[in-house]
Every structure is written in structure tokens, then in C-alpha cells.
Scaffold this active site. Structure first.
Site, short mmCIF file in Angstrom:
data_model
loop_
_atom_site.label_atom_id
_atom_site.label_comp_id
_atom_site.label_asym_id
_atom_site.label_seq_id
_atom_site.Cartn_x
_atom_site.Cartn_y
_atom_site.Cartn_z
N GLY A 1 0.64 -0.99 -0.04
CA GLY A 1 0.31 -0.23 -0.06
C GLY A 1 0.68 1.46 0.20
N PRO B 1 4.97 -4.66 -1.01
CA PRO B 1 4.85 -3.28 -1.84
C PRO B 1 4.99 -4.03 -3.32
CG PRO B 1 7.48 -3.91 -1.14
CD PRO B 1 6.70 -4.82 -0.07
N TYR C 1 -9.57 4.51 -10.86
CA TYR C 1 -9.74 4.85 -9.39
C TYR C 1 -9.22 6.18 -9.95
CZ TYR C 1 -5.57 1.65 -9.33
OH TYR C 1 -4.57 1.41 -9.38
N CYS D 1 -13.53 3.07 -27.70
CA CYS D 1 -14.85 2.91 -27.28
C CYS D 1 -15.16 3.45 -26.00
CB CYS D 1 -15.84 2.78 -28.11
SG CYS D 1 -15.06 2.87 -29.49
C1 PLP Z 1 -2.51 -5.70 -3.77
C2 PLP Z 1 -1.92 -6.22 -2.26
C3 PLP Z 1 -0.33 -5.47 -2.06
C4 PLP Z 1 -0.35 -4.96 -3.16
O1 PLP Z 1 -0.60 -3.68 -3.24
P1 PLP Z 1 0.15 -1.97 -3.33
O2 PLP Z 1 -0.29 -1.24 -2.96
O3 PLP Z 1 0.32 -2.67 -5.10
O4 PLP Z 1 1.51 -2.50 -2.04
C5 PLP Z 1 0.52 -5.91 -1.43
N1 PLP Z 1 -0.34 -7.31 0.10
C6 PLP Z 1 -1.56 -7.71 -0.17
C7 PLP Z 1 -2.30 -8.68 0.17
C8 PLP Z 1 -2.50 -7.60 -1.88
O5 PLP Z 1 -3.90 -7.76 -1.63
#
Ligand code: PLP
Length: 437
Positions: A253, A296, A339, A366
Site C-alpha cells: 500500500g 510492496p 480509481y 470507445c
Molecule cells: C495488492 C496487495 C499488495 C500490494 O499492494 P500495493 O498497493 O501495490 O503495494 C500487498 N498485499 C496484499 C495482500 C495485496 O492484496
């Protein structure tokens, strides 16, 4: 007035401008690459990818024992998996397809974790047979299914339990995953039951807990809050059931800076907040420090990738807007429509020109929502200009489609003046071969 060169910090680390005024990445002239490989073209910079690996390992690992698992749904490709394996990273996969893909290219399976809110029996079987590191169990139904499959295969599988700590990460609604109203993870009250069950299931070895609060989380506070909640839970479970938290995954995240105006924490900021909270909280409570796992995805690859397009028709609506069409769009980059990700762009052959006009960069597909950048100031654009968009390394290609029977773009990896094709452009054969008449 905006000089295009001011946007250089959004591009990969090796980005520079050559004597022709062209954008150069990894020693390769982007205008020349567009001619050689055609557009749309995705360019990944090897130096930036490796530096990101180093940065995560250094910033987290330098402060606390940390396992770095790259979340490969952000971008998956043989060359990239090879690079991450070389850098000593593990993987985070979310489907049987990703497991099979990693296995096909010889990724060390014991370094892979598998979260997901609805894993099928087939996927769990593939995972167990592949010798996968850990299954991140999302709910009680899955725990029951996993137990059955593990028993059939006569395996004991390491697992983490995914909890939903109920914090709001403040990112876009479709990017949040750890708040109470989410399809992902167990509410704390359900997790108690899962711990109770798990301890009596010989087929699984519960090594710890997992959470993932969302994507593009531009603040460290949600991590601090979530770690507090999860550690309190672990302490309670230790007292009640003797549960030992040996591993804690705080998910991914970590945000990528897409536009100059956006402020996001550095990897060091996230590392500091997360490891400090973890260390302090363990010291206070007497809990033994668990191994930290981070996952990450976006932040690892977004900045290494650049999308190149060629401009086509230009539509002026006097007093309203100037639409510049490119030869790609939402089929290869659905993020703005999906998003509301904002991107910036440059004209790759006019890097030292001043921006003089406000335009909207739209795709060729389209849908009226097929707009990549609304109202960006660029130098005067003519048909055939090469537009380069930074920050396109994460999710663009893995969320790409064949909408309008478009061909997924070619991908090249650049380094020291060499451009290596790591995925060829799709052809009509690729699109027709699954259909049966
Ligand atoms: C998608 C995901 C991530 C990676 O998220 P990012 O926002 O791309 O860093 C990490 N852990 C889990 C469980 C996810 O579903």
C-alpha cells in the site's frame, strides 16, 4: 509556464535530456525507442527497479528483521521475476495463475505468500503442491477447505491469518481493504475463532498474522493504528491460547508519487513509522518481536515504468477543451478511469520547451471515460509527437485488456543504452486463438 524538464523527477532515476532535447532513460533515447519498437510502448528502467529493491531492504531491514515480498500483481514478467529473485526478494501472489507463472520461471516457491479472499480448491491444491511458503488464510471457510486439502495431500502448511483491523487508510474507496466494511480479511471477533480452530488443526502451522489496509496509502498513521490493533490482539491471544506471533505481515500500500503536486511518504518514512511502532509496542508488552513481512507492489515498480504513445487527431472545442488523442488509452492504462489516478506527461522530443497550452490527453477506445490526463500544460503538440507518461510501471499492464480488440503493448527493459524486448506486442493471432468455431 511549465518547462517540461521540471517533470523529470517523476521519471526513472536514470532519466536525462540529451543534446537533441529528447528524453533519455537507461541511456536510451525514448524517441528512438518509439520508432524502433512502435507505440504504445512500455519502458522499464532496470536501475530504478534494482534501486527500489535495495531501498526497501535497506530502510526496513536496516531497522528491523524484515522479509520483503514483492506483490507481483502490480507487474509480472519473467525478466522482472528473475531480477527480484536475484535481489533476494520473495513474492506475494493472489491466484493460481500467478503461482503457476512464478513456478514456470523457477521462482523459489518457499519465498512466496498467497493471500486472496476466495481461493478455490484448485488454487489451494496448486499452492500446496508447489511447496509455497505461506498461505494467508482470509476466512473460516478457507481454513476448513485448506485443512481438507492439506490432509489429502498429507502436508503441513504454514499459514498466516489475515485480519481486518478496521482502520480507514484514507485512499480511494476502491483501494481500501482493511476497513470494517471490506470483503477482505477476518473481523477481530472472527479471528478469535480462527485462532482457536487453527491450534487444533495438525495440518496447518500458524506462524503469525497478516493485514493489508489498502493501496496508495499516503499517510503512515493507518499503519501505526493497524499494528497497534493487531498486536493488542496477539497479546490477548497469547494470554488466552498461548498463541505465539512469530511473523507479522503489514501488507503493502506504500504510495507512489504520480504528480509533482502530490506529497507521499518516502520508503524511509514508512519504515520508520512501522518498525518503531512494532519495536516499542513489543517492548512495552513483553511480546517477543515477530519477523516483519512487507508486501510492496505499486511503490516497487510504478516509478520504473514509462508509457510511450504517439499523438494522433486533435480536436478543438473553442472555449472548452482541446482533446489530443493518442494510440493507446484505457486498454493499457485503466487507472484514471478505475480509481482516478492522476498522471503527468511530457513530449519526449521537446524536453526543454515551455508548456504553452492546456490539453486533455485521451485514448482511442470507445468509452468517454477513456481519458488519461485532464488539463495538462504542454508545449504545442502536432500529430506524430511522442508522449511519455511516467509512473506507468504498476497495475497498468496487469490490469490491461484487449478492449476493442487492441493488442497489449510491447515492453522493453532499458539499461546502459541497451533496450531489451521483455514482452512482444500482441498480434491478431493472440486474440483469435482461444475462440472455437
Ligand atoms: C495488492 C496487495 C499488495 C500490494 O499492494 P500495493 O498497493 O501495490 O503495494 C500487498 N498485499 C496484499 C495482500 C495485496 O492484496
Amino acid at each position: 509556464m511549465i518547462e517540461q524538464a521540471s517533470r523529470l523527477p517523476l521519471f526513472p532515476l536514470t532519466a536525462e535530456i540529451n543534446e537533441k532535447d529528447h528524453l533519455v532513460i537507461g541511456g536510451c533515447d525514448m524517441v528512438a525507442l518509439a520508432v524502433e519498437f512502435g507505440t504504445p510502448l512500455y519502458v522499464y528502467d532496470e536501475v530504478t527497479l534494482r534501486e527500489k529493491c535495495t531501498e526497501f531492504k535497506r530502510e526496513f531491514g536496516g531497522r528491523y528483521p524484515t522479509t520483503v515480498n514483492y506483490s507481483c500483481k502490480a507487474f509480472i514478467n519473467k525478466a522482472v521475476l528473475k531480477l527480484f529473485a536475484e535481489e533476494g526478494l520473495g513474492l506475494d501472489v493472489v491466484s493460481g495463475g500467478e503461482i503457476g507463472y512464478a513456478q514456470a520461471f523457477g521462482f523459489p516457491m518457499e519465498r512466496i505468500d498467497f493471500p486472496g479472499n476466495n481461493k478455490s480448491a484448485d488454487e489451494l491444491t496448486i499452492a500446496l503442491e508447489s511447496g509455497i511458503g505461506r498461505i494467508v488464510v482470509d476466512n473460516l471457510d478457507e481454513l476448513e477447505l485448506l485443512q481438507k486439502i492439506a490432509r489429502q495431500l498429507n502436508r503441513r502448511q504454514k499459514i498466516l491469518l489475515r485480519l481486518s483491523p478496521g482502520v480507514n487508510p484514507g485512499s480511494h474507496r476502491y483501494e481500501t481493504t482493511g476497513n470494517r466494511d471490506s470483503k477482505f480479511g477476518m473481523l477481530m471477533e472472527v479471528a478469535v475463532k480462527a485462532i482457536e480452530n487453527t491450534l487444533s488443526i495438525p495440518e496447518v502451522e500458524l506462524t503469525g498474522l497478516h493485514f493489508h489496509i489498502g493501496s496508495q496509502v499516503t499517510d503512515t498513521v493507518p499503519y501505526i493504528k493497524a499494528i497497534g490493533i493487531i498486536l493488542d490482539f496477539a497479546i490477548e491471544m497469547k494470554e488466552k491460547y498461548g498463541f505465539e506471533l512469530r511473523e507479522l505481515s503489514v501488507g503493502g500500500g506504500y504510495a507512489h508519487r504520480y504528480i509533482l503536486d502530490e506529497k507521499v511518504p518516502s520508503v524511509s518514512d514508512y519504515a520508520d513509522a512501522i518498525t518503531r511502532t512494532l519495536t516499542e509496542k513489543c517492548q512495552e508488552s513483553g511480546l517477543e518481536s515477530p519477523q516483519l513481512i512487507i508486501e510492496p507492489g505499486r511503490s516497487m515498480v510504478a516509478g520504473a515504468g514509462v508509457a510511450l504513445y504517439t499523438t494522433g487527431t486533435i480536436k478543438d472545442i473553442p472555449g472548452i477543451r482541446r482533446y489530443v488523442s493518442i494510440d493507446g488509452g484505457m486498454a493499457d492504462n485503466v487507472l484514471p478511469a478505475f480509481y482516478q489516478v492522476s498522471f503527468e506527461a511530457v513530449l519526449a522530443a521537446k524536453m526543454n520547451y515551455l508548456g504553452t497550452e492546456k490539453v486533455t490527453i485521451c485514448g482511442k477506445y470507445c468509452e468517454s471515460s477513456d481519458i488519461l490526463i485532464r488539463d495538462i500544460v504542454l508545449p504545442e503538440i502536432t500529430i506524430g509527437d511522442i508522449i511519455a507518461i511516467p509512473g506507468c510501471g504498476a497495475y497498468n499492464l496487469t490490469e490491461s485488456t484487449n478492449y476493442n480488440m487492441s493488442f497489449r503493448p510491447a515492453v522493453v527493459m532499458v539499461k546502459d543504452g541497451d533496450a531489451r524486448l521483455i514482452r512482444r506486442r500482441e498480434t491478431l493471432d493472440d486474440l483469435t486463438r482461444c475462440d472455437l468455431v
